[in-house]
Design a protein around this motif. Structure first.
Motif, PDB file in Angstrom:
ATOM      1  N   LEU A 146     -11.240   2.564  -4.269  1.00 42.08           N
ATOM      2  CA  LEU A 146     -10.209   1.678  -4.807  1.00 42.08           C
ATOM      3  C   LEU A 146     -10.343   1.461  -6.313  1.00 42.08           C
ATOM      4  CD1 LEU A 146     -10.134  -0.986  -1.951  1.00 42.08           C
ATOM      5  CD2 LEU A 146      -8.477   0.830  -2.379  1.00 42.08           C
ATOM      6  N   ASN A 147     -11.363   1.987  -6.916  1.00 43.75           N
ATOM      7  CA  ASN A 147     -11.544   1.805  -8.348  1.00 43.75           C
ATOM      8  C   ASN A 147     -10.391   2.452  -9.113  1.00 43.75           C
ATOM      9  OD1 ASN A 147     -12.903   1.004 -10.697  1.00 43.75           O
ATOM     10  ND2 ASN A 147     -13.888   3.010 -10.900  1.00 43.75           N
ATOM     11  N   GLY A 148      -9.667   1.644  -9.900  1.00 42.14           N
ATOM     12  CA  GLY A 148      -8.527   2.144 -10.633  1.00 42.14           C
ATOM     13  C   GLY A 148      -7.296   2.371  -9.786  1.00 42.14           C
ATOM     14  N   ARG A 149      -7.321   1.887  -8.535  1.00 41.16           N
ATOM     15  CA  ARG A 149      -6.200   2.131  -7.629  1.00 41.16           C
ATOM     16  C   ARG A 149      -5.782   0.855  -6.886  1.00 41.16           C
ATOM     17  NH1 ARG A 149      -8.089   6.295  -3.709  1.00 41.16           N
ATOM     18  NH2 ARG A 149      -6.429   7.745  -4.142  1.00 41.16           N
ATOM     19  N   TRP A 150      -6.403  -0.270  -7.251  1.00 40.49           N
ATOM     20  CA  TRP A 150      -6.129  -1.557  -6.605  1.00 40.49           C
ATOM     21  C   TRP A 150      -5.865  -2.592  -7.696  1.00 40.49           C
ATOM     22  CZ3 TRP A 150     -10.560  -4.747  -3.913  1.00 40.49           C
ATOM     23  CH2 TRP A 150     -10.043  -5.925  -3.379  1.00 40.49           C
ATOM     24  N   ILE A 171       0.880  -1.167   0.000  1.00 41.82           N
ATOM     25  CA  ILE A 171       0.000   0.000   0.000  1.00 41.82           C
ATOM     26  C   ILE A 171       0.914   1.213   0.000  1.00 41.82           C
ATOM     27  CG2 ILE A 171      -1.902   1.209   1.118  1.00 41.82           C
ATOM     28  CD1 ILE A 171      -2.606  -1.375   2.560  1.00 41.82           C
ATOM     29  N   LEU A 172       0.944   1.905  -1.120  1.00 41.61           N
ATOM     30  CA  LEU A 172       1.902   2.976  -1.320  1.00 41.61           C
ATOM     31  C   LEU A 172       1.189   4.313  -1.481  1.00 41.61           C
ATOM     32  CD1 LEU A 172       4.207   1.182  -3.932  1.00 41.61           C
ATOM     33  CD2 LEU A 172       4.411   1.174  -1.426  1.00 41.61           C
ATOM     34  N   ALA A 173       1.630   5.284  -0.719  1.00 38.91           N
ATOM     35  CA  ALA A 173       1.100   6.640  -0.811  1.00 38.91           C
ATOM     36  C   ALA A 173       2.079   7.474  -1.631  1.00 38.91           C
ATOM     37  CB  ALA A 173       0.927   7.234   0.581  1.00 38.91           C
ATOM     38  N   LEU A 174       1.586   8.048  -2.721  1.00 38.42           N
ATOM     39  CA  LEU A 174       2.438   8.742  -3.675  1.00 38.42           C
ATOM     40  C   LEU A 174       2.077  10.218  -3.771  1.00 38.42           C
ATOM     41  CD1 LEU A 174       2.195   6.189  -6.642  1.00 38.42           C
ATOM     42  CD2 LEU A 174       3.740   6.098  -4.669  1.00 38.42           C
ATOM     43  N   ALA A 175       3.084  11.045  -3.954  1.00 35.76           N
ATOM     44  CA  ALA A 175       2.843  12.458  -4.214  1.00 35.76           C
ATOM     45  C   ALA A 175       2.333  12.614  -5.644  1.00 35.76           C
ATOM     46  CB  ALA A 175       4.126  13.249  -4.019  1.00 35.76           C
ATOM     47  N   GLY A 176       1.082  12.998  -5.772  1.00 37.19           N
ATOM     48  CA  GLY A 176       0.502  13.187  -7.097  1.00 37.19           C
ATOM     49  C   GLY A 176      -0.797  12.428  -7.259  1.00 37.19           C
ATOM     50  N   PRO A 177      -1.538  12.705  -8.327  1.00 36.21           N
ATOM     51  CA  PRO A 177      -2.815  12.017  -8.574  1.00 36.21           C
ATOM     52  C   PRO A 177      -2.589  10.586  -9.041  1.00 36.21           C
ATOM     53  CG  PRO A 177      -2.305  13.528 -10.371  1.00 36.21           C
ATOM     54  CD  PRO A 177      -1.253  13.738  -9.335  1.00 36.21           C
ATOM     55  N   ILE A 178      -3.523   9.689  -8.687  1.00 32.89           N
ATOM     56  CA  ILE A 178      -3.432   8.278  -9.053  1.00 32.89           C
ATOM     57  C   ILE A 178      -4.296   8.054 -10.286  1.00 32.89           C
ATOM     58  CG2 ILE A 178      -3.655   5.904  -8.250  1.00 32.89           C
ATOM     59  CD1 ILE A 178      -1.689   7.676  -6.626  1.00 32.89           C
ATOM     60  N   THR A 179      -3.661   7.897 -11.435  1.00 33.26           N
ATOM     61  CA  THR A 179      -4.394   7.680 -12.684  1.00 33.26           C
ATOM     62  C   THR A 179      -3.637   6.695 -13.559  1.00 33.26           C
ATOM     63  OG1 THR A 179      -3.297   9.596 -13.698  1.00 33.26           O
ATOM     64  CG2 THR A 179      -5.450   9.984 -12.693  1.00 33.26           C
TER      65      THR A 179
END
Length: 339
Positions: free
Chosen positions: A332-336, A69-77
């Protein structure tokens, strides 16, 4: 739509990946104590996968993470997520193949920070001014660092729902007469003046140089660390004003967010800059700018503001989510990604 996540497979690798540093932790199971892995400089590795390899090390198969489970600087797309302010990109499908994981979940870095807010105790925050946080009130977290991160947390339907975003990139304009004097001498970013242009590490230096130019004096300080140190010491008038205006602009932005989200659960400042310049943030300029939202000053006075002093708060938020995902309404849609 992605199916709800009721339970996460352990061991879990948690990661808080910013522009400058990557922080990792490993948790063996729901009740185990989290093992903090030494911080990694993002410049030390060509890719995030190489950094993860170093973080995992030579652990035996049973101790290697099943979930990241990674938290990233920036939008998740998309399937390739570029990390803001460094050269890394996260590609979950490649991570699953390389490390034999079953699941990879990507969150925004300040979304992860917002997940930590319900678990903060009195010893985890340093209050700025008055106000009282309501237990189930909406909360906002803001953090100047390499950039300016922003997140919110709403309690709805018995769950805490994080609201990720890129609020640091909204416009910032002059308000006071002094602002109008300084503004023509400020360097823009991307052809505009966003809050992040001034309210971040490099923004502090931009603000200092703009003040020096306005005052007709040479800018002798070369980096934001020196500006902060001299401003706190009180021996450089331009640096002192820089910290005062930095706190003011951060307070205005935090107040805007508090109005937008009706943040009765409080507004929290995160990151190394906030803790480092805490005396400047508590000197009055931040809170006054936060309150100056007429005709709603009376509402703002009832909202709490504080600096998060808990170490690795984002990793703690990820850990809380990993242990009890049903407590949170994480989208979690598009992020899992799953094997």
């Amino acid at each position: 739509m992605t199916a709800p996540l009721d339970r996460i497979r352990f061991p879990v690798l948690s990661g808080d990946i910013g522009g400058t540093n990557a922080r990792f932790a490993l948790t063996a199971n729901e009740t185990a104590k989290t093992e903090r892995i030494p911080t990694i400089a993002t410049t030390d590795f060509a890719t995030i996968d190489d950094a993860i390899e170093a973080a995992i090390g030579d652990r035996p198969p049973g101790e290697r993470p099943k979930t990241a489970i990674l938290a990233l600087a920036g939008p998740i797309t998309g399937d390739r997520v570029k990390i803001t302010n460094n050269d890394w990109a996260a590609e979950p499908k490649k991570m699953i193949a390389r490390f034999g994981m079953t699941d990879v979940i990507l969150l925004n870095d300040f979304e992860a920070l917002s997940l930590s807010l319900p678990g903060l105790g009195p010893g985890d925050v340093d209050a700025i001014g008055g106000g009282e946080a309501r237990p189930e009130g909406a909360r906002v977290v803001v953090g100047p660092g390499t950039g300016l991160g922003t997140g919110a947390l709403i309690h709805a339907g018995g769950r805490w729902v994080p609201i990720p975003g890129e609020g640091g990139h909204v416009d910032l304009g002059p308000v006071s007469p002094r602002d109008f004097e300084i503004w023509p001498n400020l360097e823009q970013t991307f052809g505009r003046m966003s809050v992040e242009t001034l309210v971040c590490g490099s923004g502090m230096l931009r603000l200092y140089r703009g003040i020096c130019a306005t005052n007709g004096v040479e800018a002798t300080l070369a980096n934001e660390a020196d500006v902060a140190a001299r401003g706190l010491a009180g021996d450089d008038p331009q640096a002192v004003e820089t910290l005062d205006l930095f706190a003011t602009y951060l307070g205005r932005y935090a107040g805007d967010l508090a109005l937008i989200f009706s943040a009765w659960g409080g507004v929290y400042l995160a990151g190394g800059i906030s803790t480092r310049i805490a005396p400047a943030l508590k000197s009055g300029a931040f809170r006054e700018a936060f309150l100056a939202k007429e005709p709603h000053r009376h509402l703002m006075e009832r909202m709490a503001t504080a600096i998060i002093i808990k170490e690795d708060a984002a990793l703690a938020g990820i850990g809380d989510f990993a242990r009890a995902p049903s407590r949170f309404g994480v989208e979690l849609n598009g992020r899992w990604w799953q094997a």
